[in-house]
Design a protein around this motif. Structure first.
Motif, short mmCIF file in Angstrom:
data_model
loop_
_atom_site.label_atom_id
_atom_site.label_comp_id
_atom_site.label_asym_id
_atom_site.label_seq_id
_atom_site.Cartn_x
_atom_site.Cartn_y
_atom_site.Cartn_z
N GLU A 90 -10.02 -2.65 -3.75
CA GLU A 90 -10.41 -1.42 -2.56
C GLU A 90 -9.05 -0.47 -2.89
N ARG A 91 -7.92 -0.97 -3.19
CA ARG A 91 -6.92 -0.04 -3.51
C ARG A 91 -7.19 0.73 -4.75
N VAL A 92 -7.56 0.03 -5.72
CA VAL A 92 -7.91 1.04 -7.11
C VAL A 92 -8.79 2.15 -6.73
N SER A 93 -9.88 1.60 -5.83
CA SER A 93 -10.94 2.76 -5.73
C SER A 93 -10.39 3.80 -4.66
N ASN A 94 -9.58 3.48 -3.77
CA ASN A 94 -9.01 4.60 -3.03
C ASN A 94 -8.11 5.54 -3.87
N GLU A 95 -7.22 4.87 -4.81
CA GLU A 95 -6.55 5.87 -5.79
C GLU A 95 -7.31 6.68 -6.65
N GLN A 96 -8.63 6.06 -6.77
CA GLN A 96 -9.30 6.96 -7.85
C GLN A 96 -10.01 8.10 -6.93
N LYS A 97 -10.14 7.75 -5.74
CA LYS A 97 -10.85 8.78 -4.89
C LYS A 97 -9.92 9.93 -4.39
#
Length: 244
Positions: A90-97
């Motif tokens: 989820e953290r990876v996804s949030n940083e990508q967003k």
């Protein structure tokens, strides 16, 4: 005589049509290749490459990531649980967003005091922005160095891993993908910049794994899992180390 001309016209017409079709095909193909070169000229990756990177492939599969973790004295049980359980997904996804919201679409992408620099640029490109920023102090001249309109990006990012000066005048945010060959190419350049402007610069990491890189997501998670045990930058640097 008229019948003879008509016969010749009838004979050659299909041949001419066929030649025109073949010519159109090759012109279209050449045009696509030229466009591809234009897109990649800045040294950034946005779509799956048609050719393999010239450098040896680094091993970034899950088993290899777990082997890397052993180098740094990590609690491998905790690391494996973190990686296998997707604790950092989820953290990876949030940083990508966050990157997408800023206009990031390929890797590597850098934001230097709000000024975007895209691709595995030569060291001089970084220096032109940084030197202008240090001299001017407003970001306007730094942006002008890239031919922009002088406006900085407004950053409102979640806290991530940062290295360098605590009160840096130059704050660099890098959106990167561990499987991206251009990111690997930019790695020594970034290190050189960090050394040259030591005491004046900081570097913040942001995950931006590209969807067509099968190992990029887990590699990003592995770095963050290592970070949970205080070894983020060690894992980060090791993931970008050239394959032997």
């Amino acid at each position: 005589m008229s019948d003879k001309k008509t016969g010749l016209t009838t004979f050659y017409t299909p041949i001419l049509v066929l030649l025109l079709i073949v010519a159109a095909f090759y012109v279209g193909r050449l045009s696509s290749q030229v466009e591809g070169l234009k897109k990649n000229v800045a040294g950034t990756e946005t779509t799956a490459p048609t050719q393999q990177a010239p450098t040896p492939e680094r091993k970034l599969d899950v088993a290899s990531l777990k082997e890397r973790a052993k180098k740094f004295g990590l609690d491998t049980t905790k690391f494996d649980q973190c990686l296998d359980g997707g604790s950092m997904a989820e953290r990876v996804s949030n940083e990508q967003k966050e990157g997408t919201a800023l206009g990031v679409s390929g890797t590597p992408s850098f934001v230097i005091n709000g000024v975007m620099l895209v691709g595995a640029q030569p060291q001089t490109s970084f220096e032109s922005v940084i030197d202008a920023e240090l001299k001017d102090g407003t970001g306007d001249k730094a942006a002008a160095a890239l031919g922009e309109d002088g406006k900085r990006l407004k950053l409102n990012l979640t806290k991530s891993y940062v290295t360098g000066a605590a009160n840096a005048k130059i704050k660099v945010v890098e959106f990167t993908d561990f499987e991206c060959p251009y990111c690997e190419r930019a790695f020594p350049t970034v290190n050189a910049i960090m050394e040259k402007y030591k005491g004046k610069i900081s570097l913040e990491y942001k995950s931006f794994p590209l969807s067509f890189h099968p190992s990029a997501q887990k590699a990003a998670e592995a770095a963050l899992c290592a970070g949970e045990q205080g070894k983020f930058w060690e894992m980060h640097d090791d993931l970008f180390a050239p394959a032997k």
